[in-house]
Design an enzyme around this catalytic site. Structure first.
Site: not given
Ligand code: ZN
Lengths: 670, 468, 216
Positions: B119, B213, B314
């Site tokens: 990430k 964050e 995916r």
């Protein structure tokens, strides 16, 4: 083989007989027959009376030794339990306080290899470490000197051996069992045992020639028995003489000359056995030198004359530098630094107040805000120094990672671990099962690349080479093979390196070189590494990639490395060094019971096995059935043998952390 | 196209969809199953279309060694991971192409999976390309003073943005899946929370790094469907809105496109937001050399600000809802088929210009669960499962309809996906309700209690779809 | 009451249980035992640290994984699998006949003869305080229970509920649970024997103790 039979004969003289006949009177301490913390170790306060002229002197000694008790069951054949050795240590310290000599009598086939606290290996290590610095004369008499059990009370200023005794790194049967491992029959044949005994050079004369004992006391042809009073007289004379000599050799020079000359001609002259402070220091220094000088012929040094000269010059240079840097300048500098720190603190506090006021003003100015936002980079890309990433050190690829196959974790049954693909396991996971955390063995190169700063490793003393001092059958060939296989000349690699910028001296025992066994060459390298660390004022790290013990085929040449290395470690520690030990895979026996086990800071990597003797040996010698996890590092931690367990992926960080917290600013030197 | 044999390393409805796509493309396939899963329709389908040699029993879907053992024995030449299991496991993808008997991996190259699976790395890649990300740090912070500085400026930043009650999140940078995340709404409490998260992270992940964050409230969850090949072509298949989620952030309804300004009014320019996120996603896919199907996940704040969350490397469960609104030369699209073609090295035979979007798609995920009780899964036996066919309905399920079926407890509890299409949102919603009303799903458990499903919950949510 | 004598006779007819060894995972099988009639041993040692007889190796991804015998016994059948053939997970490989030990025979008899009280739910169980105290001081068989008595405490998700006993009145003859471990739903918790039958059961047990010959 006859020697072994004589020594083990139930009629052979034992410590109680000696106490009765060699000493004039004694009190046994902490034991009455089987009522004792360990009946195989007895302690006695004894005295010897000496008539000089009209005066009678009583000279007290602390007698410590194993008791075989003519085959009494509870004596356990002189095989001492860890707590027995602890008792011995306790009374050695008492002797030190009382300023009386110690006479130790070694009648043991080996130590009882259980791990219960304080632990066979760790207690022996503690004993050897203490004896390395004990400030009273120690005389040891060896009848049956088996391996670590002997060393536990054997580090003496003078060692006397009975002519029919043996002194060996391992019992001849044990050696034969190891040597004959490849042959089909489990019980080693008598012939092999005899052959091993001969090759190991375990007799009194052999050991005298090699320099590991100082004198021999002749016994009657079939060995000393309880009623051989002539033997006791001889022994009494010898221990008195040995004690006198030690004392005389360390007294002031003038006194020594005057008395020693007379004394040599007249054994009747009385020598006081207590020591002055100055003499005590000389005693310990002399002991250090004695052992430092032993077994130096038992390895090869292929460095050239020039190299040796260079090394010598460098060593001298470093000694002078260190003296100036740490002793002379260092002391003054520290004073200056402390002053400077105080001043700095004041200035800081003052400035803080000023800048704080200023910055709150500053913030109110328009246009400045934007800059501040950029500093924190809440929405834009921040700079991330490459050095902060852990991957930096992962460039080494283990050869184990180059196979397309899977491995099964030994805990797979319990923890449902899936099979691991070798390239993942050894390439990405540092050999750690990603399900349960089990550590698979990694080759030592992995550590070189993943613990130390890149390109910071400088090996030294590489030319010191393991050899075959006893010309033991097959060893030369085996060593050649190991040398070829590993590219190293011994199982001990010594180097200087950096861990996150901190310079350390490292001695690494390589499991791949004859199981990481320690012989004369390895011992010498270890000692020189400790000396180098001391000279250069650096922390000293023993990284045990694996060790199976003392290299038995070197006989007492190997065994002697236990006291030798411990003495050098003690010298290093006492001059203020920080000595860390890290055990990786399997670490057993002699080294653990001496120069490794004596470190106050021993850490193990998870999944390491740590102990005195392997499960097979324990079963054979004690008949005990031990659980499969007996030697696991977590057990060792619970028993108090080690001080912590580390994850392999964290060693670099943990070592750095340990160096910083234990050493701090003045790490390497007080 | 070269002839391949594709090992389908998955189960359930996705295994069936992959199997069908392989057949469409004229490729062979081989399926796997476990003891608990023997009654799944993917086994029946495999036997029906591929014969006895196309189905292997393995000990676990999670054990890569089983997959490779079967692949070698069955002479498979490629592996399709589906979703879940090995789909985003870069080590699995790497082993597929690095083992001595090499296979094709139908998915992005392992390096891309690794890069975008991290990430922090994704966030930094995005920032490098000026793609908006959630305000806060983009690298692990180890230093307490630095962390406090970031936290302080993040509070200030939010106040400047007009947020009245700013909240920040402190996350363990090595964590994932919601582990090691704490919330701070009071700057004075920050230091305490930081200690807590760091301690947790050190114990759990052996890594003290934290991320700090902004916490964004009441956001919509949007996705951009990307398809790229190994020859440098990148196209998108529009956006999806996946905001309807159960507890634990489990998606229950997906709608394509992501917003519908023609039917719903928004407080911001919704059309522009859709275009922006598409543009950012395509731009990023081009720059990282993306070479398979993939999803760029976004959150959109109530004021219409998009932030990139993560990239899913995916095929996703909800790929069908994007496919149902896309046409290439007036033909409906099968994204799985395109993924396989690309994965086997083919070039894309269309470009963005030839992809047309038509109408609105809604995908319902049908589960046996109790929406009234924190979505607890219901376990038991399905006795009746049926629905009338419609031209606007695509049903994907592994539940057999000709026999009873015991729901295995070992796997993801999805029972079926119902995808409806309508020419506009209104029609799609109407058809959605028709579908849900006509659906029969009955069963009993050990105690004789009736099956609990989320059908009524799905109905209830249909009305307010795409409303922000 | 169940006729324990006839159960015992029945067991005597076939004093063994057959265990089918199946492939735990996929791979190529390499049999290490290939003769019918081969005697095999289960895991042994104080901690069961020595594995049983090696029956086969199952080679998967270059890793030969051993398959060991779970119990003592004799190989009685090989299933239709060729050596060095690929097998799927769960494929039956061979059958081992394990001769029952005294303990196992007693367990079978008791499970049939006693009234078993089964776990109504999954969770951890322990006896209520009075019963527990009585068991500790006077032994298991001192406790008599009847319908509706509160005998057990079920501990589940940090909540405790008392569980009343259902079944015939009698004494608790044997217990099957350990309060440290979770019990699956439906697993037996304890077995109850009506007081008038205790003698009979004792007689059977004694008979097994003295008369049962364990076969290897
Ligand atoms: Zn494991």
């Amino acid at each position: 083989m006859d020697k072994v039979r004589i020594v083990r004969h139930p009629q052979r003289v034992c410590l109680k007989d000696i106490l009765e006949n060699v000493y004039d009177n004694y009190t046994e301490i902490g034991g009455q027959g089987e009522y004792s913390i360990d009946p195989s170790m007895i302690i006695a306060r004894a005295y010897i009376t000496r008539n000089v002229g009209k005066k009678t002197y009583k000279q007290p000694v602390m007698v410590i030794g194993q008791e075989k008790g003519h085959g009494e069951e509870f004596r356990n054949g002189g095989s001492v339990k860890p707590w027995g050795n602890a008792k011995a240590l306790e009374y050695m310290k008492v002797a030190e306080t009382e300023n009386i000599p110690i006479h130790s009598y070694i009648f043991t086939p080996g130590s009882y290899p259980v791990e219960d606290y304080p632990g066979a290996a760790q207690q022996i290590a503690r004993n050897i470490y203490a004896m390395a610095g004990i400030k009273v004369p120690v005389v040891a008499v060896i009848s049956e000197g088996g391996s670590g059990g002997a060393e536990a009370i054997g580090l003496a200023d003078t060692r006397i051996m009975l002519s029919h005794g043996y002194y060996s790194v391992i019992s001849p049967e044990g050696a034969a069992a190891i040597e004959g491992r490849s042959s089909a029959s489990r019980k080693a044949s008598g012939k092999l045992v005899e052959n091993c005994a001969r090759q190991l050079k375990i007799t009194a004369r052999d050991n005298l020639e090699m320099g590991y004992v100082d004198r021999i006391v002749q016994e009657p042809p079939l060995g000393a028995r309880p009623d051989h009073f002539e033997f006791y007289r001889k022994l009494r004379q010898e221990v008195i003489l040995a004690t006198d000599e030690i004392i005389l050799s360390i007294r002031g020079v003038k006194l020594f000359r005057a008395i020693a000359l007379r004394k040599l001609n007249n054994p009747k002259i009385y020598v006081r056995w207590s020591l002055s402070t100055k003499s005590k220091e000389r005693l310990v220094w002399r002991r250090y030198q004695k052992y430092r000088g032993l077994s130096r012929w038992a390895f090869e040094d292929s460095s050239t004359g020039f190299q040796r000269f260079k090394n010598f010059a460098l060593e001298t240079g470093w000694s002078i530098y260190s003296f100036l840097r740490y002793e002379f300048f260092g002391r003054h500098q520290r004073a200056i630094t402390h002053l400077a720190e105080d001043v700095q603190g004041e200035v800081h506090a003052l400035m803080d107040r000023v800048t704080h006021r200023f910055s709150s003003l500053f913030k109110k100015l328009p246009g400045v805000k934007k800059d501040r936002e950029d500093v924190c980079q809440l929405t834009t890309l921040s700079t991330w120094e490459a050095g902060m990433s852990w991957n930096e050190h992962c460039r080494y690829v283990s050869p184990q990672a180059n196979q397309d196959k899977t491995l099964t974790c030994p805990n797979s049954r319990k923890s449902n671990c899936l099979d691991l693909w070798a390239p993942d396991l050894f390439g990405d996971f540092a050999g750690v099962c990603s399900h349960c955390g089990h550590h698979f063995p990694m080759e030592y190169e992995w550590y070189l690349f993943n613990i130390f700063d890149s390109r910071s490793i400088r090996e030294f003393n590489a030319p010191i080479e393991a050899s075959n001092p006893l010309e033991f059958d097959g060893l030369t060939h085996k060593l050649d093979k190991a040398k070829k296989q590993t590219g190293h000349k011994s199982a001990c690699m010594t180097f200087e390196a950096k861990i996150k910028g901190i310079q350390v001296v490292v001695a690494m025992l390589l499991a791949r070189f004859r199981g990481g066994s320690v012989g004369a060459a390895e011992g010498e390298k270890f000692i020189r590494a400790a000396e180098q660390a001391r000279r250069k004022h650096m922390p000293f790290l023993a990284y045990v990639h694996g060790t199976a013990g003392i290299r038995i085929q070197e006989g007492t040449n190997g065994l002697l490395q236990m006291p030798r290395c411990t003495l050098s470690v003690r010298r290093y520690l006492e001059s203020g060094g920080l000595y860390l030990v890290v055990y990786d895979t399997n670490s057993y026996a002699g080294p653990l019971a001496s120069f490794l086990g004596c470190s106050p800071y021993q850490f193990a990597i998870r999944s390491a096995n740590i102990g005195f003797a392997g499960p097979g040996v324990i079963r054979e010698t004690t008949g005990l059935d031990i659980p499969p996890n007996y030697h696991k590092s977590f057990q060792a931690l619970s028993r108090g043998h080690i001080q912590g367990i580390w994850d392999r992926r964290e060693i670099r960080n943990n070592l750095h952390h340990a160096l910083m917290t234990m050493g701090g600013e003045f790490l390497y030197y007080r | 196209m070269k002839k391949h044999k594709v090992l389908i390393a998955n189960r359930g409805e996705i295994a069936i969809r992959i199997l069908r796509a392989c057949q469409d493309l004229g490729q062979d396939f081989v399926c796997v199953y476990t003891r608990e899963d023997a009654q799944s329709e993917h086994c029946t389908e495999a036997l029906k279309h591929g014969g006895e040699d196309s189905l292997y029993r393995i000990s676990s879907y999670q054990d890569p060694n089983e997959i490779f053992a079967v692949a070698d024995h069955s002479q498979a030449t490629a592996v399709h991971p589906g979703y879940g299991f090995f789909a985003e496991d870069f080590r699995f993808a790497r082993r597929v192409v690095q083992r001595s008997r090499k296979l094709e991996f139908i998915g992005p190259s392992w390096k891309i999976i690794q890069d975008l699976g991290d990430k922090i790395n994704t966030k930094r890649l995005a920032r490098q390309l000026n793609v908006p990300t959630i305000p806060g740090s983009d690298r692990p912070i180890f230093d307490d003073l630095e962390a406090e500085e970031v936290a302080r400026s993040l509070f200030n930043f939010q106040i400047e943005q007009g947020i009245e009650q700013p909240v920040i999140l402190v996350k363990a940078s090595a964590g994932g899946g919601g582990m090691g995340i704490e919330e701070v709404n009071d700057p004075d409490r920050f230091r305490n929370v930081l200690r807590k998260v760091k301690n947790y992270a050190r114990r759990q992940f052996r890594d003290e790094g934290v991320l700090i964050e902004q916490r964004i409230f009441d956001f919509n969850h949007l996705e951009v469907q990307i398809l790229a090949d190994s020859h440098g072509n990148v196209v998108h298949f529009g956006t999806r809105n996946c905001t309807v989620q159960s507890t634990g952030r489990q998606k229950r309804i997906e709608v394509a496109p992501g917003f519908d300004p023609s039917a719903v009014s928004y407080a911001f320019d919704a059309g522009k937001v859709l275009n922006d996120v598409i543009e950012y996603s395509v731009h990023m896919a081009q720059n990282v050399g993306y070479n398979s199907i993939g999803t760029w996940e976004w959150i959109v704040s109530p004021t219409g600000k998009p932030f990139l969350m993560e990239v899913n490397t995916r095929i996703q469960v909800e790929n069908g809802v994007s496919a149902i609104i896309a046409r290439i030369e007036d033909m409906e699209v099968d994204l799985i088929r395109e993924q396989i073609r690309i994965g086997l090295g083919e070039k894309m035979d269309f470009d963005q210009g030839s992809i047309k979007f038509e109408g609105v798609g809604i995908e319902y995920r049908i589960l046996a669960e109790d929406p009234g009780n924190a979505f607890t899964p219901w376990v038991g036996r399905i006795e009746k499962f049926s629905w009338p066919e419609h031209p606007w309905l695509r049903m994907h399920t592994h539940i057999p309809r000709d026999r009873v079926y015991d729901i295995p407890t070992e796997f993801d509890p999805n029972l079926a996906l119902g995808i409806v299409w309508g020419k506009n949102l209104k029609e799609a919603q109407k058809r959605g309700l028709t579908f849900l009303n006509q659906l029969t799903l009955q069963g009993r458990n050990n105690m004789g209690e009736n099956l609990k499903s989320n059908i009524s919950y799905l109905k209830e949510k249909t009305d307010s779809l795409l409303v922000f | 009451m169940i006729d324990t004598i006839s159960i015992l006779n029945e067991i005597k007819q076939a004093p063994y249980k057959e265990i089918t060894i199946s492939a735990p995972h996929s791979g190529r099988i390499e049999f290490a035992v290939d003769q019918i009639g081969t005697r095999v041993k289960g895991a042994s040692g104080t901690w069961f640290e020595r594995p049983g007889t090696l029956l086969a190796r199952l080679v998967r991804e270059g890793n030969p994984k051993p398959v060991y015998a779970p119990e003592n016994g004799e190989v009685v059948k090989f299933h239709d699998v060729n050596d060095r053939e690929f097998v799927q997970a769960g494929t039956p490989l061979m059958t081992i006949r394990h001769f029952l030990t005294k303990q196992e025979v007693m367990d079978i008899i008791l499970k049939k003869a006693l009234h078993l009280f089964n776990a109504p739910e999954k969770g951890r169980y322990y006896f209520v305080a009075e019963i527990d105290a009585k068991i500790k001081s006077q032994g298991l068989r001192s406790v008599s229970v009847k319908e509706g008595d509160e005998v057990l405490i079920l501990s589940r998700m940090k909540r405790e509920t008392t569980i009343p006993y259902h079944g015939p009145q009698g004494i608790i003859y044997t217990s099957y649970f350990n309060s440290n471990e979770s019990v699956e739903m439906g697993a037996p918790l304890f077995g109850v024997c009506p007081e008038d039958q205790v003698k009979d059961i004792k007689a059977v047990i004694d008979k097994i103790q003295s008369g049962w010959e364990e076969q290897e």
